[in-house]
Design a protein around this motif. Structure first.
Motif, PDB file in Angstrom:
ATOM      1  N   LEU A  86       0.826  -1.206   0.000  1.00 11.93           N
ATOM      2  CA  LEU A  86       0.000   0.000   0.000  1.00 11.93           C
ATOM      3  C   LEU A  86       0.861   1.256   0.000  1.00 11.93           C
ATOM      4  CD1 LEU A  86      -2.752  -1.041   2.584  1.00 11.93           C
ATOM      5  CD2 LEU A  86      -2.993  -0.835   0.096  1.00 11.93           C
ATOM      6  N   ASN A  87       0.408   2.228  -0.736  1.00 17.43           N
ATOM      7  CA  ASN A  87       1.089   3.522  -0.822  1.00 17.43           C
ATOM      8  C   ASN A  87       2.531   3.385  -1.284  1.00 17.43           C
ATOM      9  OD1 ASN A  87      -1.269   4.790   0.119  1.00 17.43           O
ATOM     10  ND2 ASN A  87      -0.667   4.354   2.237  1.00 17.43           N
ATOM     11  N   ASP A  88       2.780   2.358  -2.094  1.00 18.08           N
ATOM     12  CA  ASP A  88       4.090   2.133  -2.704  1.00 18.08           C
ATOM     13  C   ASP A  88       5.201   1.869  -1.688  1.00 18.08           C
ATOM     14  OD1 ASP A  88       5.329   1.708  -5.157  1.00 18.08           O
ATOM     15  OD2 ASP A  88       6.262   3.691  -5.126  1.00 18.08           O
ATOM     16  N   THR A  89       4.836   1.326  -0.538  1.00 15.88           N
ATOM     17  CA  THR A  89       5.853   0.952   0.437  1.00 15.88           C
ATOM     18  C   THR A  89       6.460  -0.389   0.027  1.00 15.88           C
ATOM     19  OG1 THR A  89       4.209  -0.138   1.828  1.00 15.88           O
ATOM     20  CG2 THR A  89       4.752   2.158   2.361  1.00 15.88           C
ATOM     21  N   VAL A  90       7.703  -0.600   0.386  1.00 15.78           N
ATOM     22  CA  VAL A  90       8.377  -1.851   0.046  1.00 15.78           C
ATOM     23  C   VAL A  90       7.964  -2.913   1.061  1.00 15.78           C
ATOM     24  CG1 VAL A  90      10.597  -3.004  -0.230  1.00 15.78           C
ATOM     25  CG2 VAL A  90      10.307  -0.655  -1.035  1.00 15.78           C
ATOM     26  N   ASP A  91       7.333  -3.982   0.570  1.00 17.13           N
ATOM     27  CA  ASP A  91       6.915  -5.096   1.419  1.00 17.13           C
ATOM     28  C   ASP A  91       7.998  -6.155   1.554  1.00 17.13           C
ATOM     29  OD1 ASP A  91       4.432  -4.227   2.159  1.00 17.13           O
ATOM     30  OD2 ASP A  91       3.322  -5.520   0.792  1.00 17.13           O
ATOM     31  N   LYS A  92       8.783  -6.343   0.497  1.00 15.24           N
ATOM     32  CA  LYS A  92       9.820  -7.378   0.493  1.00 15.24           C
ATOM     33  C   LYS A  92      11.000  -6.866  -0.301  1.00 15.24           C
ATOM     34  CE  LYS A  92      11.646 -11.542   0.809  1.00 15.24           C
ATOM     35  NZ  LYS A  92      12.305 -11.890   2.038  1.00 15.24           N
TER      36      LYS A  92
ATOM     37  N   MET B 187      13.962 -11.691  -9.245  1.00 14.79           N
ATOM     38  CA  MET B 187      12.828 -11.119  -8.513  1.00 14.79           C
ATOM     39  C   MET B 187      13.002  -9.629  -8.219  1.00 14.79           C
ATOM     40  SD  MET B 187      10.764 -13.632  -8.197  1.00 14.79           S
ATOM     41  CE  MET B 187      11.399 -14.363  -9.703  1.00 14.79           C
ATOM     42  N   MET B 188      14.229  -9.127  -8.273  1.00 20.43           N
ATOM     43  CA  MET B 188      14.503  -7.733  -7.896  1.00 20.43           C
ATOM     44  C   MET B 188      13.932  -6.760  -8.920  1.00 20.43           C
ATOM     45  SD  MET B 188      18.440  -8.049  -6.618  1.00 20.43           S
ATOM     46  CE  MET B 188      18.864  -8.837  -5.088  1.00 20.43           C
ATOM     47  N   HIS B 189      13.225  -5.759  -8.406  1.00 18.05           N
ATOM     48  CA  HIS B 189      12.577  -4.768  -9.248  1.00 18.05           C
ATOM     49  C   HIS B 189      13.602  -3.963 -10.054  1.00 18.05           C
ATOM     50  CE1 HIS B 189       9.683  -1.812 -10.568  1.00 18.05           C
ATOM     51  NE2 HIS B 189      10.490  -0.860 -10.129  1.00 18.05           N
ATOM     52  N   GLY B 190      13.434  -3.948 -11.361  1.00 22.69           N
ATOM     53  CA  GLY B 190      14.264  -3.117 -12.234  1.00 22.69           C
ATOM     54  C   GLY B 190      15.613  -3.700 -12.597  1.00 22.69           C
ATOM     55  N   VAL B 191      15.986  -4.824 -12.032  1.00 24.00           N
ATOM     56  CA  VAL B 191      17.299  -5.411 -12.321  1.00 24.00           C
ATOM     57  C   VAL B 191      17.264  -6.100 -13.683  1.00 24.00           C
ATOM     58  CG1 VAL B 191      18.968  -7.195 -11.622  1.00 24.00           C
ATOM     59  CG2 VAL B 191      18.014  -5.631  -9.923  1.00 24.00           C
TER      60      VAL B 191
END
Length: 168
Positions: free
Chosen positions: A76-82, A119-123
């Motif tokens: 939520l609200n673009d918080t990092v969950d993992k 799994m890493m965002h943007g990698v």
């Protein structure tokens, strides 16, 4: 001698990847696994100034504030969950570096590194750095054969543009 291979082999090393290989060349005589049994953190500390010079953020230790978090899931609200930790990350977040020593093949750490990079965002690229000589085997050759099989079989498609394997 420092060895490296870019996967898929149908492409060559990119202009963004070559400086990383050059950083490991700079410290090769201090880390070569046929002479030394350095731990991964020791290798990382020797190459850190060279990687920082080309714009990488590099892990400084094992404490929470010294680690490099790379987002995996957002809430939520673009918080990092993992998030997963990286040994080094390019300033644009597209290249992640993982340096391994004894655990690379003995505990299949290289497989975990591949999974986490995927799994890493943007990698977009993983640079996987392993020992050439570890005990009675060559980790570089073992991981090279695995990656060669993965890419040639074409049975599993990774979301990465490439993996660079470096053997020291």
């Amino acid at each position: 001698m420092l060895q490296f291979q870019f996967f898929p082999r149908s492409q060559g090393v990119t202009k963004d990847i070559q400086p990383i290989v050059d950083c490991f060349r700079e410290v090769f005589e201090q880390i070569r696994s046929d002479k030394y049994e350095k731990k991964s953190n020791e290798v990382l500390s020797l190459v850190r100034p060279f990687l920082q010079k080309i714009g990488f953020k590099v892990e400084r230790g094992k404490s929470v504030d010294a680690k490099i978090d790379v987002p995996v899931l957002f809430g939520l609200n673009d918080t990092v969950d993992k998030c997963f930790n990286a040994d080094a990350l390019s300033s644009d977040g597209k290249i992640v570096i993982e340096v391994e020593a004894g655990r690379a093949t003995e505990n299949n750490q290289f497989l975990k590194d591949i999974f986490q990079a995927c799994m890493m965002h943007g990698v977009e690229y993983l640079v996987l750095v392993v020992r050439s000589k570890y005990r009675t085997h060559n980790d570089f050759e073992i991981v090279h054969t695995f990656l060669e099989t993965l890419y040639i079989s074409n049975r599993m498609i990774l979301p990465l543009k490439g993996i660079v394997l470096i053997g020291y």
